[in-house]
Structure formats: structure tokens, C-alpha cells
Scaffold this motif. Structure first.
Motif, PDB file in Angstrom:
ATOM      1  N   PHE A  60       0.830  -1.210   0.000  1.00 34.65           N
ATOM      2  CA  PHE A  60       0.000   0.000   0.000  1.00 34.65           C
ATOM      3  C   PHE A  60       0.864   1.260   0.000  1.00 34.65           C
ATOM      4  O   PHE A  60       0.558   2.238  -0.686  1.00 34.65           O
ATOM      5  CB  PHE A  60      -0.917  -0.001   1.229  1.00 34.65           C
ATOM      6  CG  PHE A  60      -1.750   1.243   1.357  1.00 34.65           C
ATOM      7  CD1 PHE A  60      -2.894   1.415   0.591  1.00 34.65           C
ATOM      8  CD2 PHE A  60      -1.387   2.259   2.236  1.00 34.65           C
ATOM      9  CE1 PHE A  60      -3.659   2.568   0.700  1.00 34.65           C
ATOM     10  CE2 PHE A  60      -2.140   3.412   2.352  1.00 34.65           C
ATOM     11  CZ  PHE A  60      -3.279   3.564   1.586  1.00 34.65           C
ATOM     12  N   ARG A  61       1.968   1.235   0.739  1.00 29.43           N
ATOM     13  CA  ARG A  61       2.814   2.424   0.854  1.00 29.43           C
ATOM     14  C   ARG A  61       3.535   2.776  -0.436  1.00 29.43           C
ATOM     15  O   ARG A  61       3.970   3.913  -0.612  1.00 29.43           O
ATOM     16  CB  ARG A  61       3.839   2.220   1.974  1.00 29.43           C
ATOM     17  CG  ARG A  61       3.262   2.336   3.382  1.00 29.43           C
ATOM     18  CD  ARG A  61       4.354   2.186   4.416  1.00 29.43           C
ATOM     19  NE  ARG A  61       5.451   3.112   4.159  1.00 29.43           N
ATOM     20  CZ  ARG A  61       6.684   2.927   4.583  1.00 29.43           C
ATOM     21  NH1 ARG A  61       6.997   1.819   5.247  1.00 29.43           N
ATOM     22  NH2 ARG A  61       7.624   3.811   4.330  1.00 29.43           N
ATOM     23  N   THR A  62       3.680   1.809  -1.331  1.00 27.58           N
ATOM     24  CA  THR A  62       4.369   2.089  -2.594  1.00 27.58           C
ATOM     25  C   THR A  62       3.405   2.229  -3.766  1.00 27.58           C
ATOM     26  O   THR A  62       3.796   2.690  -4.833  1.00 27.58           O
ATOM     27  CB  THR A  62       5.375   0.974  -2.922  1.00 27.58           C
ATOM     28  OG1 THR A  62       4.682  -0.273  -3.044  1.00 27.58           O
ATOM     29  CG2 THR A  62       6.440   0.862  -1.838  1.00 27.58           C
ATOM     30  N   SER A  63       2.165   1.827  -3.564  1.00 21.49           N
ATOM     31  CA  SER A  63       1.194   1.824  -4.659  1.00 21.49           C
ATOM     32  C   SER A  63       0.907   3.231  -5.163  1.00 21.49           C
ATOM     33  O   SER A  63       0.632   4.147  -4.379  1.00 21.49           O
ATOM     34  CB  SER A  63      -0.112   1.167  -4.198  1.00 21.49           C
ATOM     35  OG  SER A  63      -1.043   1.100  -5.255  1.00 21.49           O
ATOM     36  N   GLY A  64       0.974   3.424  -6.481  1.00 20.84           N
ATOM     37  CA  GLY A  64       0.663   4.709  -7.090  1.00 20.84           C
ATOM     38  C   GLY A  64       1.734   5.759  -6.910  1.00 20.84           C
ATOM     39  O   GLY A  64       1.531   6.921  -7.283  1.00 20.84           O
ATOM     40  N   ARG A  65       2.864   5.395  -6.357  1.00 21.56           N
ATOM     41  CA  ARG A  65       3.938   6.356  -6.114  1.00 21.56           C
ATOM     42  C   ARG A  65       5.183   6.045  -6.944  1.00 21.56           C
ATOM     43  O   ARG A  65       6.206   6.681  -6.776  1.00 21.56           O
ATOM     44  CB  ARG A  65       4.290   6.385  -4.624  1.00 21.56           C
ATOM     45  CG  ARG A  65       3.159   6.915  -3.745  1.00 21.56           C
ATOM     46  CD  ARG A  65       3.545   6.848  -2.265  1.00 21.56           C
ATOM     47  NE  ARG A  65       2.575   7.508  -1.421  1.00 21.56           N
ATOM     48  CZ  ARG A  65       1.466   6.938  -0.945  1.00 21.56           C
ATOM     49  NH1 ARG A  65       1.199   5.673  -1.246  1.00 21.56           N
ATOM     50  NH2 ARG A  65       0.630   7.613  -0.182  1.00 21.56           N
ATOM     51  N   GLY A  66       5.099   5.059  -7.809  1.00 18.22           N
ATOM     52  CA  GLY A  66       6.257   4.662  -8.600  1.00 18.22           C
ATOM     53  C   GLY A  66       6.562   5.639  -9.716  1.00 18.22           C
ATOM     54  O   GLY A  66       5.872   6.650  -9.874  1.00 18.22           O
ATOM     55  N   PRO A  67       7.645   5.365 -10.441  1.00 21.20           N
ATOM     56  CA  PRO A  67       8.406   4.108 -10.409  1.00 21.20           C
ATOM     57  C   PRO A  67       9.387   4.017  -9.246  1.00 21.20           C
ATOM     58  O   PRO A  67       9.870   5.024  -8.751  1.00 21.20           O
ATOM     59  CB  PRO A  67       9.144   4.115 -11.741  1.00 21.20           C
ATOM     60  CG  PRO A  67       9.333   5.560 -12.056  1.00 21.20           C
ATOM     61  CD  PRO A  67       8.100   6.244 -11.539  1.00 21.20           C
ATOM     62  N   TRP A  68       9.642   2.774  -8.851  1.00 16.64           N
ATOM     63  CA  TRP A  68      10.576   2.478  -7.778  1.00 16.64           C
ATOM     64  C   TRP A  68      11.764   1.698  -8.331  1.00 16.64           C
ATOM     65  O   TRP A  68      11.607   0.885  -9.239  1.00 16.64           O
ATOM     66  CB  TRP A  68       9.912   1.626  -6.687  1.00 16.64           C
ATOM     67  CG  TRP A  68       8.809   2.314  -5.955  1.00 16.64           C
ATOM     68  CD1 TRP A  68       7.495   2.374  -6.319  1.00 16.64           C
ATOM     69  CD2 TRP A  68       8.918   3.035  -4.721  1.00 16.64           C
ATOM     70  NE1 TRP A  68       6.774   3.080  -5.394  1.00 16.64           N
ATOM     71  CE2 TRP A  68       7.620   3.503  -4.395  1.00 16.64           C
ATOM     72  CE3 TRP A  68       9.975   3.324  -3.854  1.00 16.64           C
ATOM     73  CZ2 TRP A  68       7.363   4.241  -3.248  1.00 16.64           C
ATOM     74  CZ3 TRP A  68       9.718   4.055  -2.713  1.00 16.64           C
ATOM     75  CH2 TRP A  68       8.421   4.523  -2.413  1.00 16.64           C
TER      76      TRP A  68
END
Length: 273
Positions: free
Chosen positions: A57-65
Motif C-alpha cells: 500500500f505504501r508504494t502503490s501509485g507512487r512509482g516508479p521504484w
């Protein structure tokens, strides 16, 4: 996206890694995420695909990683998960009370690296046969002189290439079947399973023993009987000294250490007895 998804090559079974992600999204750039995985390639795809693809959840929609760093070589998933939790929550870990909180002008990735540096130098993690691998060399940071990892933990760069078990010829297969004819050099009991057998790395030395017996011997010889995992040990027969990680690598004929028998307690757990 392929470059971001390619973290390792052919990790094989029983790979346990704890990784550090770095966010490239201009809106969230500089944020980090720490996680555990048995398959880095699949995991980074999940993070970049969002929760609907299995990402956090903490990385979702905040990429790219980017997965810029991974620590691997943990003897079991439990130990790796404990390491992950402590790295995520240094203020809650009793072993990391000496680590200062994040400084005002300190970047998230620098703080995470500082915590990692401390973790690698305190027990029980400082005795594990870990490898510190920079997957993205452009994000590499240098360890402080006072916080260098123990000498048995190599710092490496680039994709992880795991060696596939070599194909055995008929003679080697017969030798594996006949392992029960060998007696452990320590306890003198017959070695019932090839997965329980540890051979000397020196090709000319015929020494064979139970992995648990040899681990206990190495701990006793080094005066470290209170510890769980040895760092190194002398062959009881030829007296050559090798790192424990190399004993295990030789036993498995692969680059990474793997569980010896999934139906039995892990050797690291057996040593607790």
C-alpha cells in the motif's frame, strides 16, 4: 521498465533477501521502502504495479521504484523477516537503541543506510553470512570507517547470478547415494542423508561430518559457544580454515546458501537445542 524489473538473475530456491527501494516519482522522489522477498524480480514488478498487482500500500501509485540495494544470504525466512522489521523500525528495536533518529537534513536513503550500517555490526546479524549487494551502483554509498561491515560480509555490485547446480555424472551420483557409508568425524555416527553432510572445501581432504556437529565444533573452538552461527572454522582433519559461508556454499554447489531439508528443522534452528 525492464531495467527496473531486472534485479537478479536466477535466484533459485530458498533465496531470502531484504531490500531497499528508492522512489523516482518527482512528486515523491527520495522516499524509501524496506521489504522482504524470496523473488526480487517479481517483487519489484508488484511494487511498480500497485496493490492490484500485489504491491504494498505504501508504494502503490507512487512509482516508479528502483530496488537499489539488497542484503541476502539469510539462513532462513524467519531470520530475514526479523532483520526486515528491525530495519523498518530501528526506534523500536532494543538492539538499535544506540542509533540516532533521522537528522533534519538527512535524506531518507542516507538514514536507512546509516541504520543498516549499524545493524550489520551488532548481534545477532553481525555473525550471519550476509552479502550486501548494490543493484544500482549510481546510488551506492560508502560505509563509514567506524561502521564497516564484518570482513566475512562482502560488498558486491550488479545483478545476482546464481550458479546452477552442476550436472552430476554417474560416479558422483553413486557417491551421493553412498554418503550413508560415511561416519561423522565429530560424533562418529553414520551420515544418513547427503543434505546433512558437510565436506571439506579442500579437494584432497576426505573429511565429512554432520553440518550441526561441525557448526558446534567451530563455535566451541573459537570460544563462541554462546552464539548460534559460526563465522569460520578449521577442518578437523586437514586444519584448513574457511569461512562458514564458504562451507555452506561448497556443500550446496551454488552461490547462495539454501535450506538443507525443507521437511526438517533448519540447521540454524537445530543449533538452538
Amino acid at each position: 521498465m525492464k531495467e527496473m524489473d531486472d534485479c537478479v538473475n536466477n535466484t533459485g530456491d530458498n533465496f531470502y533477501g531484504v531490500y531497499l527501494l528508492y522512489c523516482l516519482n518527482p512528486r515523491y522522489k527520495g522516499r524509501t521502502y524496506i521489504g522482504f522477498t524470496v523473488d526480487p524480480n517479481r517483487r519489484i514488478k508488484q511494487h511498480n504495479g500497485g496493490v492490484q498487482k500485489g504491491g504494498a500500500f505504501r508504494t502503490s501509485g507512487r512509482g516508479p521504484w528502483y530496488m537499489i540495494l539488497i542484503v541476502h544470504g539469510f539462513p532462513s525466512d524467519i531470520i530475514a523477516l526479523q532483520f526486515e522489521w528491525a530495519w523498518q523500525n530501528p526506534t523500536k528495536s532494543r538492539r538499535l537503541r544506540h542509533v540516532f533518529n533521522k537528522k533534519t537534513k538527512e535524506s531518507c536513503v542516507a538514514y536507512r543506510f546509516r541504520v543498516l550500517s549499524a545493524m550489520l555490526n551488532v548481534g545477532p546479524w553481525n555473525r550471519l553470512p550476509l552479502t550486501i549487494r548494490w543493484l544500482k551502483q549510481e546510488y551506492q554509498m560508502e560505509f563509514d570507517v567506524e561502521q564497516q561491515p564484518p570482513t566475512h560480509m562482502p560488498i558486491v555490485y550488479g545483478l545476482l547470478n546464481k550458479k546452477k547446480p552442476k550436472k552430476r555424472n554417474q560416479e558422483e551420483c553413486e557417491e551421493s547415494k553412498d554418503v550413508c557409508n560415511y561416519k561423522c568425524i565429530e560424533c562418529s555416527k553414520r551420515i544418513k542423508d547427503a543434505d546433512e553432510c558437510l565436506s571439506c572445501i579442500s579437494g584432497s581432504c576426505p573429511m565429512k561430518g554432520h553440518i550441526i556437529c561441525l557448526a558446534k565444533r567451530f563455535l566451541f573452538d573459537s570460544g563462541e559457544g554462546s552464539f548460534l552461527i559460526p563465522v569460520e572454522g578449521d577442518c578437523p582433519l586437514c586444519y584448513c580454515t574457511f569461512l562458514w559461508r564458504d562451507w555452506l556454499k561448497y556443500q550446496n554447489q551454488t552461490e547462495e546458501m539454501s535450506d538443507l531439508n525443507s521437511d526438517s528443522p533448519h540447521w540454524a534452528e537445530a543449533l538452538r537445542g
